[in-house]
Design an enzyme around this catalytic site. Structure first.
Site, mmCIF file in Angstrom:
data_model
loop_
_atom_site.group_PDB
_atom_site.id
_atom_site.type_symbol
_atom_site.label_atom_id
_atom_site.label_comp_id
_atom_site.label_asym_id
_atom_site.label_seq_id
_atom_site.Cartn_x
_atom_site.Cartn_y
_atom_site.Cartn_z
ATOM 1 N N CYS A 11 84.024 57.149 46.069
ATOM 2 C CA CYS A 11 84.094 55.965 45.207
ATOM 3 C C CYS A 11 82.759 55.236 45.236
ATOM 4 C CB CYS A 11 85.226 55.055 45.697
ATOM 5 S SG CYS A 11 85.142 53.367 45.099
ATOM 6 N N CYS A 14 82.982 51.771 46.544
ATOM 7 C CA CYS A 14 83.144 51.780 48.006
ATOM 8 C C CYS A 14 81.796 51.969 48.695
ATOM 9 C CB CYS A 14 84.085 52.908 48.443
ATOM 10 S SG CYS A 14 85.702 52.840 47.658
ATOM 11 N N ASP A 384 48.141 66.299 25.029
ATOM 12 C CA ASP A 384 46.762 66.713 25.232
ATOM 13 C C ASP A 384 46.671 68.133 24.664
ATOM 14 O OD1 ASP A 384 44.118 66.910 26.323
ATOM 15 O OD2 ASP A 384 44.970 68.126 27.929
#
Length: 685
Positions: A11, A14, A384
């Site tokens: 979780c 949590c 580039d």
């Protein structure tokens, strides 16, 4: 600071709560609980027993404690709870006595809801409101008004919901861990004709290691003996093997396909490209995107707001409209359950982790979720030229011979030179099978070229200045002008006043460049721009062949920065370069992308690193980033949409506890499954 692997963390909310609690401990101020990678980073001074106690409050433990994993008790409790629930329904059907069904419902509620209830109870005593707090209040209220069936069903469905959350996150983590397992563990050290197996951490620079067929090369090095093909997929994402022989560089983590290689270590493992790649990938897992940070902030206000709405649902209808207290108390409990932000919090992390994993498999290092999200918003890509759209290696694109000795003389003179243009001439002469002759005398003329004596005659090789005041004949002048108009560099060979022949040399355009540009436009990039210090004629030639939208030639590094800033005024801009010369422009762009096949400078400079020596995977990276961004938007929409639908059912009084939990559970299932589809991206290719 020390890193520890943890288990049982399913979780995200949590994880934040555990981190806050551990940070309150002496020495724990810098603690990080990493939800995505399931790790905790602690100061060595912190009290580990106190840390273990805090982790245990959420059923999380340190993997290093060595406790056996054991059975999945949540799953076992859910099976028993489901059986008890069915038994209660059966008892209700066959008996009019309420006691027996209540007993079975009680067993189901306790087994499924006890862990959540205890967490929520602790939170209530500390006035902390999270998912567990909401569920605890809802379960207590349901039991208090005699809704045993509803309480049991809510507890079981919430348990299934937690199990699905855990499964989805673990699936994404396992995918990432599989990627990280490419690191070799041991090396076969070759010393004084004897072999010894040692840990890769013990390798030193200049050690010689023996790599047999099927073994991983332990660290970056150079082949000193042997010939083989090497699988570099772990580093560059390239599936095709690369031929290696004496003098060729190799990457740690690549696999020797056949034969035996003796490799001289050029970097210790910690300095190797692979080690840096894995470190970057691990760091990227825990970086938060702007969307994730917003969701976390939103969740902090969302949960208390839901409790207030629930209280209003319970109180307003009975007090103001004389409605039944029991009915609206029940509706208020259902609102609490609808308010669980599980699906909302999961909207982003699984998708982000999956996106970083897929790109890393392709040899594309994205240094954090924020850069993955930024890539999905890019509208303009500036390139580039040298080494990006082109190979960065001069080659002969055309030549004109006016004398039989032209190639022979050019080959003889250039063989003694290491100049990049000389290599191009040598390659062309070798392709033609040119005869080799010796040079008697050679002299370099600064800014012009070379004068040399070949087979007793004096020749000059170089640019137009090498022939001095000599006017080229009409045919030679016409060829020189044509080659220059095409943006090529001229190398000519002359004897006295006679021009023997002319080479037109240019930087070779990558074969895939035109397809890459086309695919980028197809994937939603509005404009592609080439920025180069080369002559505008050269830039124009490359632009036409690659299909870029616009080009600017003859510009200095500081002018590249200016151009990037101008583009940023109207669009989100990414700049792609080699990570060294283009560093200022990379830093100025909204997103810096370097290509360098594992070079240190490329890894350290940019936000995204293409480990291949080409742009081949770039359209894929853009596609994955946009898919991740779309998935996150869908997830947020679905999680909030289902909750809004459930909340609207309170108006006619139709919302029930089981509908409430199903809306939250359904959102979680959809969010998890949709996020995991990102991992399937490669399989569709």
């Amino acid at each position: 600071m020390k890193e520890h692997k943890i288990t049982g963390l399913s979780c995200g909310h949590c994880a934040l709560k555990l981190q806050d609690q551990i940070q309150q401990l002496p020495g724990g101020e810098e603690t990080q609980v990493q939800f995505n990678s399931s790790k905790i980073i602690l100061d060595e001074e912190v009290d580990m027993d106190a840390v273990r106690s805090i982790l245990a409050s959420e059923k999380v433990r340190l993997e290093a404690d060595g406790k056996p994993k054991g059975p999945n008790w949540l799953m076992i409790f859910l099976y028993v709870s489901a059986a008890s629930f069915i038994a209660a329904l059966t008892a209700e059907w066959y008996t009019e006595q309420p006691a027996l069904p209540i007993v079975f419902y009680g067993i189901a509620t306790i087994l499924s809801g006890y862990p959540t209830f205890m967490k929520g109870l602790r939170n209530l005593t500390k006035l902390k409101f999270d998912i567990n707090t909401l569920m605890t209040v809802a379960l207590t209220g349901a039991v208090a008004i005699g809704e045993w069936r509803e309480a049991a069903l809510v507890a079981i469905l919430f348990g299934i919901n937690e199990l699905l959350e855990s499964y989805g996150m673990e699936k994404a983590r396992r995918s990432m861990e599989t990627l990280l397992e490419v690191a070799p563990k041991e090396a076969v050290l070759l010393k004084d004709g004897k072999t010894e197996i040692i840990s890769i951490e013990e390798l030193n620079v200049d050690d010689i290691v023996l790599v047999k067929t099927g073994q991983k090369i332990p660290s970056d090095g150079v082949v000193v003996h042997g010939k083989s093909s090497v699988n570099e997929a772990a580093i560059t994402g390239e599936s095709l093997p690369v031929e290696k022989e004496s003098g060729e560089p190799v990457f740690g983590g690549s696999i020797n396909n056949e034969g035996v290689l003796h490799v001289k270590v050029t970097k210790t493992y910690k300095q190797s490209a692979l080690s840096k790649i894995l470190a970057l990938v691990q760091e990227a897992q825990e970086s938060k995107t702007p969307t994730e940070l917003f969701i976390n902030r939103f969740a902090n206000y969302y949960t208390p707001a839901i409790m207030i709405i629930s209280a209003l649902v319970m109180l307003v209808p009975p007090l103001l409209f004389n409605e039944a207290w029991g009915e609206w108390f029940y509706q208020g409990l259902a609102v609490l359950i609808v308010g669980c932000p599980c699906a909302l919090i999961l909207s982003s992390p699984i998708a982000i982790l999956s996106g970083i994993t897929v790109n890393a498999r392709n040899g594309i290092l994205i240094k954090g979720g924020a850069y993955l999200e930024q890539l999905s918003k890019i509208e303009v890509i500036a390139f580039d030229k040298t080494g990006t759209l082109t190979l960065g290696e001069p080659h002969v694109v055309a030549d004109a011979s006016f004398h039989p000795d032209f190639y022979k003389v050019a080959y003889a003179i250039e063989k003694s030179s290491s100049h990049p243009l000389a290599k191009a001439v040598i390659k062309r002469c070798e392709e033609l099978g040119t005869e080799e002759v010796e040079v008697d005398e050679i002299k370099t003329v600064s800014g012009q070229g070379i004068t040399a004596i070949v087979e007793g005659s004096t020749y000059r090789l170089g640019n137009e200045k090498i022939i001095g005041e000599t006017e080229p004949d009409e045919e030679s002048a016409k060829v020189i002008e044509q080659y220059k108009q095409e943006g090529n560099t001229i190398v000519l060979v002359a004897k006295d006043r006679e021009i023997l022949g002319i080479f037109a040399i240019a930087d070779e355009i990558r074969k895939e460049s035109a397809n890459i540009i086309r695919d980028l436009h197809r994937n939603g990039i509005k404009e592609t721009v080439m920025l180069t210090g080369d002559h505008p004629l050269v830039a124009e030639k490359v632009a036409k062949k690659t299909g870029v939208s616009a080009f600017f030639g003859g510009i200095l590094p500081e002018e590249k920065v200016k151009k990037v800033r101008e583009l940023k005024e109207k669009h989100k801009v990414a700049m792609i370069g080699d990570g060294i010369n283009d560093a200022p422009a990379l830093a100025t762009a909204d997103l810096g992308i370097a290509m360098g096949k594992g070079t240190d400078s490329a890894i350290e400079t940019a936000d995204i690193v293409l480990m291949q020596d080409h742009l081949g995977k770039l359209p894929d990276a853009v596609e994955v980033s946009r898919k991740v961004n779309t998935v996150i938007k869908w997830n947020i929409g679905l999680s909030l949409g289902l909750k809004m639908f459930a909340l609207l059912l309170t108006i006619p009084g139709w919302l029930t506890l089981w509908i409430a939990i199903l809306s939250d559970m359904g959102a979680t299932i959809l969010v998890t499954l949709i996020s995991l589809t990102v991992l399937l991206h490669n399989r569709k290719k």
